[in-house]
Each structure stands twice: as structure tokens, then as C-alpha cells.
Design an enzyme around this catalytic site. Structure first.
Site, mmCIF file in Angstrom:
data_model
loop_
_atom_site.group_PDB
_atom_site.id
_atom_site.type_symbol
_atom_site.label_atom_id
_atom_site.label_comp_id
_atom_site.label_asym_id
_atom_site.label_seq_id
_atom_site.Cartn_x
_atom_site.Cartn_y
_atom_site.Cartn_z
ATOM 1 N N LYS A 9 0.856 -1.213 0.000
ATOM 2 C CA LYS A 9 0.000 0.000 0.000
ATOM 3 C C LYS A 9 0.877 1.243 0.000
ATOM 4 C CE LYS A 9 0.743 1.206 4.583
ATOM 5 N NZ LYS A 9 1.474 2.368 5.043
ATOM 6 N N ASP A 64 -3.054 -1.675 10.149
ATOM 7 C CA ASP A 64 -3.365 -1.692 8.713
ATOM 8 C C ASP A 64 -4.055 -2.974 8.261
ATOM 9 O OD1 ASP A 64 -2.225 0.789 8.297
ATOM 10 O OD2 ASP A 64 -0.269 -0.019 7.731
ATOM 11 N N SER A 80 -0.371 -6.878 5.338
ATOM 12 C CA SER A 80 -1.034 -7.441 4.176
ATOM 13 C C SER A 80 -0.922 -8.967 4.197
ATOM 14 C CB SER A 80 -0.386 -6.868 2.912
ATOM 15 O OG SER A 80 -1.056 -7.292 1.766
ATOM 16 N N GLY A 129 3.666 -4.492 4.218
ATOM 17 C CA GLY A 129 3.838 -5.897 3.815
ATOM 18 C C GLY A 129 3.372 -6.903 4.866
HETATM 19 O O1 C5P Z 1 -0.449 -1.333 14.594
HETATM 20 P P1 C5P Z 1 0.907 -1.357 14.001
HETATM 21 O O2 C5P Z 1 1.584 -2.678 14.101
HETATM 22 O O3 C5P Z 1 0.931 -0.799 12.637
HETATM 23 O O4 C5P Z 1 1.768 -0.331 14.894
HETATM 24 C C1 C5P Z 1 3.169 -0.360 15.005
HETATM 25 C C2 C5P Z 1 3.605 0.715 15.977
HETATM 26 O O5 C5P Z 1 3.391 2.003 15.386
HETATM 27 C C3 C5P Z 1 2.789 0.761 17.263
HETATM 28 O O6 C5P Z 1 3.343 -0.071 18.242
HETATM 29 C C4 C5P Z 1 2.860 2.238 17.670
HETATM 30 O O7 C5P Z 1 4.084 2.495 18.336
HETATM 31 C C5 C5P Z 1 2.920 2.951 16.325
HETATM 32 N N1 C5P Z 1 1.579 3.430 15.912
HETATM 33 C C6 C5P Z 1 1.039 4.561 16.516
HETATM 34 N N2 C5P Z 1 -0.205 4.994 16.119
HETATM 35 C C7 C5P Z 1 -0.885 4.369 15.152
HETATM 36 C C8 C5P Z 1 -0.339 3.220 14.503
HETATM 37 C C9 C5P Z 1 0.916 2.798 14.916
HETATM 38 O O8 C5P Z 1 1.645 5.152 17.412
HETATM 39 N N3 C5P Z 1 -2.080 4.830 14.792
#
Ligand code: C5P
Length: 319
Positions: free
Chosen positions: A17, A160, A128, A125
Site C-alpha cells: 500500500k 493496517d 497485508s 507488507g
Molecule cells: O499497529 P501497528 O503494528 O501498525 O503499529 C506499530 C507501531 O506504530 C505501534 O506499536 C505504535 O508504536 C505505532 N503506531 C502509533 N499509532 C498508530 C499506529 C501505529 O503510534 N495509529
């Protein structure tokens, strides 16, 4: 996402994406950020092959090319419980167990992954792959989970994942897990550059500042529905780009490389480190990709296009 279903095996192609818009609204008590983002899936795919086992193990294997493609050992894809694919399958299995009174155990799954989407790149990645694995075992185990249930479960794995279960283009809010599909035509020409360094999503979010007056995605979402890449390109925005530029020189270098091209608009995707540009058509994009690969021999360059919901959401092809 493309799913090919054949007997006790499922092959899923899971797209990358790019973020056309990303704004921060707040920092939440759970450490996550409240955001507003517009995401489009693009035609750069990983392949997952899932097959039922005779025991109840979940085993993950990587294609040899995917091991060679990893930028560094730190970006090597894990094959244990740390792989989001493993966690996705395990989550579906525990959900099925919870809803069933019998002692009957679901069979295990062999997963073979061929990765082309670079890691730590802002290209989604791993999320997904997790969404693809959920779709895959939903078919293999005949669980019958509907999209809304899969999205609710997927949000536990990564912000995501719910987007990838829907595909196409969408406005995503909350942590990114609340998905509102956008009517946006496919085939906008995109060139993505992944520099040899990756950035950790957690580190980038950890350094950002919440703006006093956040921008709205309304303008660009309206432009996306017209499908005019030129108008969309004028409204690209990513709040995390300046944060990432403070962490690596590559962002400024990529910005200046794209500025010298016949590019409609360009910016970093997600929390980086990849950077992308929009082009009038595939021919112009391919010429730009060739030019970028001469200028940036250390980087990986991908010429691809945005996917519509039909192309990117699940469809079954029975052999
Ligand atoms: O949910 P995801 O695995 O994408 O998030 C990875 C890290 O990115 C989270 O642990 C957080 O530190 C940060 N994050 C955030 N706010 C979001 C998405 C991600 O602070 N909306």
C-alpha cells in the site's frame, strides 16, 4: 488481494500500500496515535501458499529468493511466532475453538511465503500478509467468518490489517483500523523507491508532534473519486515525513531525486522509509523508474499501479 483455491491448498497474493494522506490528531492513552489516512493498495505483491497439515502445527517457510532479498539480517522475515502470519492463523484458530464445544482440533497449516514487499518500508507488507493468511485459513478451514468479523480480529494484529482485508482505496481513522472505502479508480501509475535503510514505525511515531490544527483529508478524497492523478498529486500529504527526514538523509535525497523527474507529486509513504511518486501513465512511470535506478543504485525501485477494490479484494478461482 487475490486468492486461488485448490483442494487443500490456497494461494494468496497480498498487495503493498501507499499513503496518499496521513495526518495525526491525537496521542492516545494506549500509546497509539489517532490518525486520519488515505491508503491505496498497489500492484506489488507477496505470495503466500497455505496448505493443510496432518498434525496441528503452524509452520512457516520462506522462499530462497525472499531470504536473499532482505536488506539486512535485521529485516529478515521471522519464521516463528513473531511472524504476523503465524499470529493471524493462531488468532483465527483460537476464535474457532472459542466458538466450538467439541474437542475436535483444526488441522495445522504449512505456510510458504515469497516476499517482494520490502520490510520496515511503510508499505504494509506484514499487515497485508496477515490479512491474506486470515482470508486463506478462513477458506481452508471453512470457518465462514464474514469480512466485518475478520476486520475486528485483524485490528488486534496491526492497524493496517483491516484495510488490507478491504483493499482498494480507503480513508482510515482511529489507529487506522476503522476503514471507509473510497470510490477511486484503479491504475494510477506509481513508482516506489525503498532506500537501503528501513525505519521502525514505533520509532517514527515516537518522535512525532501532534499539530495544533490538523489538516483534513476531505480535499484529496474528493479528488480521488475523480481519478485524476494530477489533482490527487497536488494534495498529497504525510505528517510523518518531516519526522522521518530527521532520522535519515534518505528522505531529502529521495525528494530531490523525484523533483528532477516528470512526476505529478511525490512523498514518503506511511512511516517510511519508502518514498513514492505519481505519474501521468505507466510509460512515463517506467521511464522515471529507469532513471531513478541509475541515480540510486543502492535503492530498490518498483513501478506499479493502484488497485481497485475488485482487483485487490478477495476473489476465488477454483482450479
Ligand atoms: O499497529 P501497528 O503494528 O501498525 O503499529 C506499530 C507501531 O506504530 C505501534 O506499536 C505504535 O508504536 C505505532 N503506531 C502509533 N499509532 C498508530 C499506529 C501505529 O503510534 N495509529
Amino acid at each position: 488481494m487475490r486468492i486461488r483455491f485448490s483442494g487443500n491448498q490456497v494461494e494468496v497474493q497480498t498487495p503493498a500500500k501507499v499513503n496518499f494522506f496521513l495526518e495525526l490528531h491525537d496521542r492516545r492513552e494506549d500509546g497509539f496515535h489517532q490518525l486520519e489516512t488515505i491508503i491505496s493498495s498497489v500492484s506489488l505483491f507477496d505470495t503466500l501458499r497455505l496448505r493443510l497439515r496432518h498434525d496441528n502445527q503452524i509452520m512457516i517457510g520462506l522462499s530462497p529468493t525472499c531470504v536473499q532479498r532482505a536488506d539486512s539480517p535485521a529485516h529478515a522475515v521471522p519464521t516463528d511466532k513473531n511472524n504476523l502470519v503465524y499470529r493471524a492463523i493462531d488468532l483465527i484458530r483460537s476464535q474457532v475453538r472459542r466458538g466450538s464445544n467439541s474437542e475436535w482440533e483444526l488441522p495445522g497449516v504449512d505456510v510458504w511465503i515469497d516476499k517482494r514487499i520490502p520490510a520496515a518500508a511503510g508499505l504494509g507488507g506484514a499487515s497485508s500478509n496477515a490479512a491474506g493468511a486470515m482470508m486463506g485459513v478462513n477458506h481452508l478451514w471453512n470457518c465462514g467468518f464474514r469480512l466485518a468479523s475478520l476486520q475486528q480480529l485483524g485490528a488486534q494484529l496491526g492497524s493496517d490489517v483491516p484495510f488490507f482485508l478491504t483493499g482498494g482505496s480507503a480513508v482510515c481513522i482511529g489507529r487506522g483500523e476503522r476503514v471507509f472505502p473510497l470510490k477511486s479508480p484503479a491504475n494510477m501509475a506509481v513508482v516506489i523507491v525503498k532506500p537501503p535503510i528501513g525505519l521502525s514505525t514505533r520509532d517514527v511515531f515516537g518522535r512525532c508532534t501532534i499539530p495544533r490544527t490538523p489538516f483534513s483529508s476531505r480535499g484529496i478524497s474528493e479528488q480521488m473519486s475523480t481519478g485524476k492523478a494530477r489533482s490527487v498529486a497536488k494534495q498529497l500529504f504525510n505528517r510523518l515525513e518531516s519526522v522521518a527526514a530527521g532520522m535519515t538523509d534518505w528522505i531529502v535525497r529521495l525528494k530531490s531525486s523525484f523533483s528532477g523527474l516528470n512526476c505529478l507529486g511525490h512523498q514518503m509513504t506511511g512511516s517510511g522509509s519508502s518514498y513514492f511518486g505519481l505519474f501521468t501513465n505507466q510509460m512515463v512511470a517506467l521511464r522515471a523508474a529507469a532513471c531513478l535506478s541509475n541515480r540510486l543504485p543502492d535503492a530498490k525501485i518498483f513501478a506499479c499501479s493502484t488497485l481497485g477494490r475488485v482487483q485487490s479484494s478477495s476473489f476465488l478461482v477454483r482450479d
